[in-house]
Design a protein around this motif. Sequence first.
Motif, PDB file in Angstrom:
ATOM      1  N   LYS A  67       0.723  -1.066   0.027  1.00 37.04           N
ATOM      2  CA  LYS A  67      -0.059  -0.050   0.090  1.00 37.04           C
ATOM      3  C   LYS A  67       0.676   1.322   0.228  1.00 37.04           C
ATOM      4  N   ASN A  68       1.753   1.395  -0.952  1.00 37.66           N
ATOM      5  CA  ASN A  68       2.553   2.320  -1.192  1.00 37.66           C
ATOM      6  C   ASN A  68       3.618   2.725   0.064  1.00 37.66           C
ATOM      7  N   GLN A  69       3.615   2.130   1.140  1.00 36.23           N
ATOM      8  CA  GLN A  69       4.490   1.915   1.995  1.00 36.23           C
ATOM      9  C   GLN A  69       5.705   0.981   2.259  1.00 36.23           C
ATOM     10  N   VAL A  70       6.755   1.399   2.374  1.00 36.16           N
ATOM     11  CA  VAL A  70       7.979   0.231   2.436  1.00 36.16           C
ATOM     12  C   VAL A  70       8.306  -0.154   3.756  1.00 36.16           C
ATOM     13  N   HIS A  71       8.089  -1.413   4.142  1.00 33.52           N
ATOM     14  CA  HIS A  71       8.364  -1.950   5.350  1.00 33.52           C
ATOM     15  C   HIS A  71       9.722  -2.440   5.283  1.00 33.52           C
ATOM     16  N   VAL A  72      10.548  -2.316   6.275  1.00 33.78           N
ATOM     17  CA  VAL A  72      12.017  -2.609   6.375  1.00 33.78           C
ATOM     18  C   VAL A  72      12.049  -3.425   7.586  1.00 33.78           C
ATOM     19  N   PHE A  73      12.979  -4.762   7.476  1.00 34.45           N
ATOM     20  CA  PHE A  73      13.286  -5.578   8.537  1.00 34.45           C
ATOM     21  C   PHE A  73      14.664  -5.895   8.812  1.00 34.45           C
ATOM     22  N   SER A  74      14.989  -5.743   9.939  1.00 35.26           N
ATOM     23  CA  SER A  74      16.553  -6.501  10.210  1.00 35.26           C
ATOM     24  C   SER A  74      16.149  -7.860  11.237  1.00 35.26           C
ATOM     25  N   ALA A  75      17.400  -8.436  10.945  1.00 29.61           N
ATOM     26  CA  ALA A  75      17.049  -9.816  11.937  1.00 29.61           C
ATOM     27  C   ALA A  75      16.766  -9.486  13.340  1.00 29.61           C
ATOM     28  N   ASP A 100      14.213  -8.071  14.209  1.00 28.49           N
ATOM     29  CA  ASP A 100      13.395  -7.025  14.471  1.00 28.49           C
ATOM     30  C   ASP A 100      12.090  -7.035  14.893  1.00 28.49           C
ATOM     31  N   LYS A 101      11.847  -6.072  15.775  1.00 25.28           N
ATOM     32  CA  LYS A 101      10.412  -5.987  16.586  1.00 25.28           C
ATOM     33  C   LYS A 101       9.705  -4.865  16.487  1.00 25.28           C
ATOM     34  N   SER A 102      10.530  -3.961  15.739  1.00 24.36           N
ATOM     35  CA  SER A 102       9.888  -2.547  15.668  1.00 24.36           C
ATOM     36  C   SER A 102       8.587  -2.321  14.881  1.00 24.36           C
ATOM     37  N   ASN A 103       8.520  -3.378  13.959  1.00 26.11           N
ATOM     38  CA  ASN A 103       7.370  -3.347  13.027  1.00 26.11           C
ATOM     39  C   ASN A 103       5.779  -3.551  13.790  1.00 26.11           C
ATOM     40  N   PRO A 104       4.773  -2.645  13.626  1.00 27.20           N
ATOM     41  CA  PRO A 104       3.437  -2.628  14.600  1.00 27.20           C
ATOM     42  C   PRO A 104       2.853  -4.088  14.323  1.00 27.20           C
ATOM     43  N   PHE A 105       2.976  -4.738  13.525  1.00 27.93           N
ATOM     44  CA  PHE A 105       2.559  -6.131  13.268  1.00 27.93           C
ATOM     45  C   PHE A 105       3.488  -7.483  13.643  1.00 27.93           C
ATOM     46  N   LEU A 130      18.567 -18.223  13.155  1.00 28.01           N
ATOM     47  CA  LEU A 130      18.203 -18.374  11.708  1.00 28.01           C
ATOM     48  C   LEU A 130      16.806 -18.065  11.376  1.00 28.01           C
ATOM     49  N   ASN A 131      16.073 -18.373  12.518  1.00 27.13           N
ATOM     50  CA  ASN A 131      14.408 -18.386  12.133  1.00 27.13           C
ATOM     51  C   ASN A 131      13.921 -16.897  12.035  1.00 27.13           C
ATOM     52  N   HIS A 132      14.858 -16.133  12.511  1.00 28.03           N
ATOM     53  CA  HIS A 132      14.628 -14.642  12.628  1.00 28.03           C
ATOM     54  C   HIS A 132      15.311 -13.663  11.773  1.00 28.03           C
ATOM     55  N   HIS A 133      15.958 -14.230  10.644  1.00 28.29           N
ATOM     56  CA  HIS A 133      16.604 -13.610   9.648  1.00 28.29           C
ATOM     57  C   HIS A 133      15.689 -12.489   8.849  1.00 28.29           C
ATOM     58  N   SER A 134      16.354 -11.549   8.280  1.00 31.96           N
ATOM     59  CA  SER A 134      15.374 -10.283   7.865  1.00 31.96           C
ATOM     60  C   SER A 134      14.308 -10.772   6.738  1.00 31.96           C
ATOM     61  N   GLU A 135      14.894 -11.512   5.771  1.00 36.37           N
ATOM     62  CA  GLU A 135      14.043 -11.927   4.548  1.00 36.37           C
ATOM     63  C   GLU A 135      12.768 -12.969   5.207  1.00 36.37           C
ATOM     64  N   LYS A 136      13.111 -13.807   6.265  1.00 40.82           N
ATOM     65  CA  LYS A 136      12.147 -14.592   6.739  1.00 40.82           C
ATOM     66  C   LYS A 136      10.738 -13.687   7.202  1.00 40.82           C
ATOM     67  N   LEU A 137      11.294 -12.687   7.941  1.00 44.22           N
ATOM     68  CA  LEU A 137      10.362 -11.751   8.591  1.00 44.22           C
ATOM     69  C   LEU A 137       9.346 -10.956   7.519  1.00 44.22           C
ATOM     70  N   ALA A 138      10.254 -10.628   6.342  1.00 44.18           N
ATOM     71  CA  ALA A 138       9.559  -9.838   5.508  1.00 44.18           C
ATOM     72  C   ALA A 138       8.609 -10.701   4.504  1.00 44.18           C
ATOM     73  N   ILE A 139       9.007 -12.038   4.411  1.00 39.84           N
ATOM     74  CA  ILE A 139       8.183 -12.799   3.775  1.00 39.84           C
ATOM     75  C   ILE A 139       6.969 -13.178   4.441  1.00 39.84           C
ATOM     76  N   ALA A 140       7.027 -13.487   5.785  1.00 43.40           N
ATOM     77  CA  ALA A 140       5.843 -13.532   6.877  1.00 43.40           C
ATOM     78  C   ALA A 140       4.888 -12.284   6.569  1.00 43.40           C
ATOM     79  N   PHE A 141       5.453 -11.121   6.663  1.00 41.43           N
ATOM     80  CA  PHE A 141       4.583  -9.999   6.583  1.00 41.43           C
ATOM     81  C   PHE A 141       3.932 -10.150   5.101  1.00 41.43           C
TER      82      PHE A 141
END
Length: 748
Positions: free
Chosen positions: A622-630, A632-637, A677-688
């Motif tokens: 929705k026109n917003q970029v969500h950035v994740f690092s390993a 990372d728990k800063s995302n509201p979701f 390993l479970n909390h790598h950044s791309e896995k968080l982004a894929i889950a989102f």
Amino acid sequence: MSLSHSSSSNHYCALLKLCCETHNFTKAKNLHSHIIKTLPYPETFLLNNLISSYAKLGSIPYASKVFDQMPHPNLYSWNTILSAYSKLGRVSEMEYLFDAMPRRDGVSWNSLISGYAGCGLIYQSVKAYNLMLKNDGSINLNRITFSTLLILASKRGCVKLGRQIHGHVVKFGFMSYVFVGSPLVDMYSKMGMISCARKVFDELPEKNVVMYNTLIMGLMRCGRVEDSKRLFFEMRERDSISWTSMITGFTQNGLDRDAIDIFREMKLENLQMDQYTFGSVLTACGGVMALQEGKQVHAYIIRTDYKDNIFVASALVEMYCKCKNIKSAEAVFKKMTCKNVVSWTAMLVGYGQNGYSEEAVKTFSDMQKYGIEPDDFTLGSVISSCANLASLEEGAQFHARALTSGLISFITVSNALVTLYGKCGSIEDSHRLFNEISFKDEVTWTALVSGYAQFGKANETIGLFESMLAHGLKPDKVTFIGVLSACSRAGLVEKGNQIFESMINEHGIVPIQDHYTCMIDLFSRAGRIEEARNFINKMPFSPDAISWATLLSSCRFYGNMDIGKWAAEFLMELDPHNTASYVLLSSVYAAKGKWEEVARLRKDMRDKGLRKEPGCSWIKYKNQVHVFSADDKSNPFSDQIYSELEKLNYKMIKEGYVPDMNSVLHDVGDSEKIKMLNHHSEKLAIAFGLLFIPPGLPIRVVKNLRVCSDCHNATKYISKITNREILVRDTARFHLFKDGTCSCGDFW
């Protein structure tokens, strides 16, 4: 106004002339009204002046009305209204008037010929010229007719017409006219017939500075730089145009340093400089990134009348951008009181070329707010910025804009779109657009070749490359980078080696650093580490940091500690502040369980104040970029994301997924390694993406580092379990995960 009848016509003519000089249309209409009231029978020469004045003020209806109401129009009357229609390109009215004329002279014919020429109607121009010679042989030929036709022949590249007019110029004795001689020299020069241009020049009985300047410029578009210099120094008298011609010529021929030097000499001569002088020298400064010289030119411009000139200011913006001084470019741009499409495009392109792609897109948006319509270069540039951002949504909007505006027909726009879809992972759309382009140049083919290369589709890449050659197009350095990288990502060592050799021996391209990096990558990825070292030792120059890092990465993967240490030492020496050498060598040691060496390297990094670039991944929703690092728990979701990952992990293990412990470079227990390993950044982004991207749409993730082997394996399982397409773009390539497989064939 009280004027005697005998002198009123002359007074009115003088006042009409003043109206034209001041562009005062209202005053001219008032004078016309006064003429009607005071002069019942105005003289023909006054009415002719009225027609001429209205024509000069751009009001053809008024000029035509005066002409239609004239009781006794003379030849001058007819020629005046005919000339007005001719200059405005009103072909049908011009032809009607010409046919209705009771008598014609050279001026009449010239107006007709000029009108056709102005509209690019070469056939009609030549036909009118030949009819003039045939039907009105008694007419005194006009030098303007010859120069008009020569300019037309030059613009249209019509050699036959040019030679015909040249013959008539000689036959009718017009070779002594500078007004005709200069267009002749210019025509032959622009057509690439420089020997003919020189012959005309040498045969001219009199040569002035205009002639010299014309030939100098002609010798420069043809690349005859030394001949231009000799001619320049032969001149007894050089004007500002002569010097500017030399500066422009040097710039056009890539001799930017020479252009800067001759600008200095011109400055010492205290000659008047114009916008073209400044524009050319600023282009030269940008070409060689001569920031100091560019600043000096800028300081000089500030003291002239050109400090607010839109052409010069745009050239300044471009110069600063090319010199990577984006702040100065912004300062010049913001001070501009008037901006056109060239100015906005210079700033937009500058942002894009300096890695500020988001600012480039914003600049395009701002430009729209000011009502400036983009041209093909502007639109192509902003699409390229979207490609760099991997912003498919915005890029698709610009695609729609290209279609509705008609700019899609320009090769700069269509090429940018092919690149956009390729870089955003929509290779099918890229290929579809490629097929729709009627005229394809080398850039078009290279864009698609590079797109397939990023997907690691080696066979398709090589097939396109061979088709490009079959179509008679010449591949350039960028084309070969794409083909070689595709070979390296597919492990086609022999084929890649063959293409590299053909680039040198068959296509005459001298390899640059990027080609050597592709070859090092080719050997290294295939596990032929020793061959990679031998290749490096035979290179004509030392590899760059990327090449050493590529070799070191493969040493980590294949466990070659000896060559890994060798590569790391060179990388540390070449770029002491590059953390890649430490991180990659640490991973080599970690894979062998040499934790003391890992600890030593980490201490060295801390002592030198070096920090590893943190891995991050991002996804757009929705026109917003969500950035994740390993971790990372800063995302509201975050709670939903981590819960989704737990569910996925449970299902993956049931399907046979086994975490790759070698991807963890820390001396910790297995349970801690699995958690990391479970909390790598791309896995968080894929889950989102699984939570919020609607089913049926692909999940697109971008990562700032290479995908690790564990995440790569896990994403294959996730794509199978969820029945979703997942597209991951890392620093090297695209990975399209679908039904439990990856487009890279597990070779990356």
